[in-house]
Design an enzyme around this catalytic site. Structure first.
Site, PDB file in Angstrom:
ATOM      1  N   GLU A  51       0.821  -1.213   0.000  1.00 16.79           N
ATOM      2  CA  GLU A  51       0.000   0.000   0.000  1.00 16.79           C
ATOM      3  C   GLU A  51       0.857   1.267   0.000  1.00 16.79           C
ATOM      4  O   GLU A  51       0.576   2.212  -0.731  1.00 16.79           O
ATOM      5  CB  GLU A  51      -0.937   0.012   1.219  1.00 16.79           C
ATOM      6  CG  GLU A  51      -1.911  -1.139   1.248  1.00 16.79           C
ATOM      7  CD  GLU A  51      -1.387  -2.382   1.963  1.00 16.79           C
ATOM      8  OE1 GLU A  51      -2.217  -3.253   2.261  1.00 16.79           O
ATOM      9  OE2 GLU A  51      -0.171  -2.485   2.217  1.00 16.79           O
ATOM     10  N   CYS A  79      -2.125  -2.409   7.315  1.00 19.55           N
ATOM     11  CA  CYS A  79      -1.632  -2.262   8.684  1.00 19.55           C
ATOM     12  C   CYS A  79      -1.732  -0.784   9.086  1.00 19.55           C
ATOM     13  O   CYS A  79      -2.086   0.082   8.283  1.00 19.55           O
ATOM     14  CB  CYS A  79      -0.185  -2.743   8.777  1.00 19.55           C
ATOM     15  SG  CYS A  79       1.025  -1.651   7.987  1.00 19.55           S
ATOM     16  N   CYS A  82       0.427   1.568   6.885  1.00 22.03           N
ATOM     17  CA  CYS A  82      -0.172   1.795   5.568  1.00 22.03           C
ATOM     18  C   CYS A  82      -1.433   2.641   5.671  1.00 22.03           C
ATOM     19  O   CYS A  82      -1.669   3.500   4.822  1.00 22.03           O
ATOM     20  CB  CYS A  82      -0.454   0.459   4.893  1.00 22.03           C
ATOM     21  SG  CYS A  82       1.070  -0.415   4.459  1.00 22.03           S
TER      22      CYS A  82
END
Length: 151
Positions: A51, A79, A82
């Site tokens: 990402e 996460c 990201c």
């Protein structure tokens, strides 16, 4: 929803190439402006998540750090790092396949905060849709783990 499935499939296919089994595609105005997979380019950079790499590429490709109106499609729920990158880039929508709990189970990762909670803490400015083709994404994670264990 058909476009969501198309782009999630693309992200899942990208995840098969990664150092870790994650892929991401960013779309704006029905045009793919960036895509990436984890570890692409420099495996020694811990920020090289799919990402984050896709956001970097998208900003470069459109000549702006403002990705308002864009959607990021990820093979797995992003996460917290990201999510922060996505949030700072003003991406309007996150669509993901496997949720963070599935990734934790398969890959034994300790992440215990998801994008819904992060979004809530940051003003709920991102639309989030998850669980699209989750089983397909989890299979890629399981295959990646089997191959890693062979090595």
């Amino acid at each position: 929803m058909n476009k969501d499935i198309e782009y999630i499939k693309r992200a899942i296919n990208l995840s098969k190439k990664g150092t870790y089994p994650y892929g991401a595609v960013i779309v704006k105005d029905n045009i793919v402006i960036a895509e990436a997979y984890s570890g692409e380019g420099d495996n020694l950079d811990p920020t090289n998540h799919a990402e984050t790499l896709a956001v970097r590429k998208a900003c470069k490709n459109i000549g702006s750090s403002d990705l308002k109106g864009a959607t990021i499609y990820s093979s797995c729920e992003p996460c917290f790092m990201c999510f922060g990158t996505i949030w700072w880039a003003n991406i309007s929508k996150i669509v993901y396949a496997a949720n963070i709990e599935e990734s934790n189970k398969v890959l034994n990762t300790p992440i215990d905060i998801g994008v819904e909670e992060l979004n809530n803490k940051t003003g709920n400015c991102i639309k989030i849709t998850g669980g699209i083709l989750e089983e397909e994404s989890v299979k890629v994670m399981e295959e990646w783990l089997k191959n890693k264990e062979k090595i």
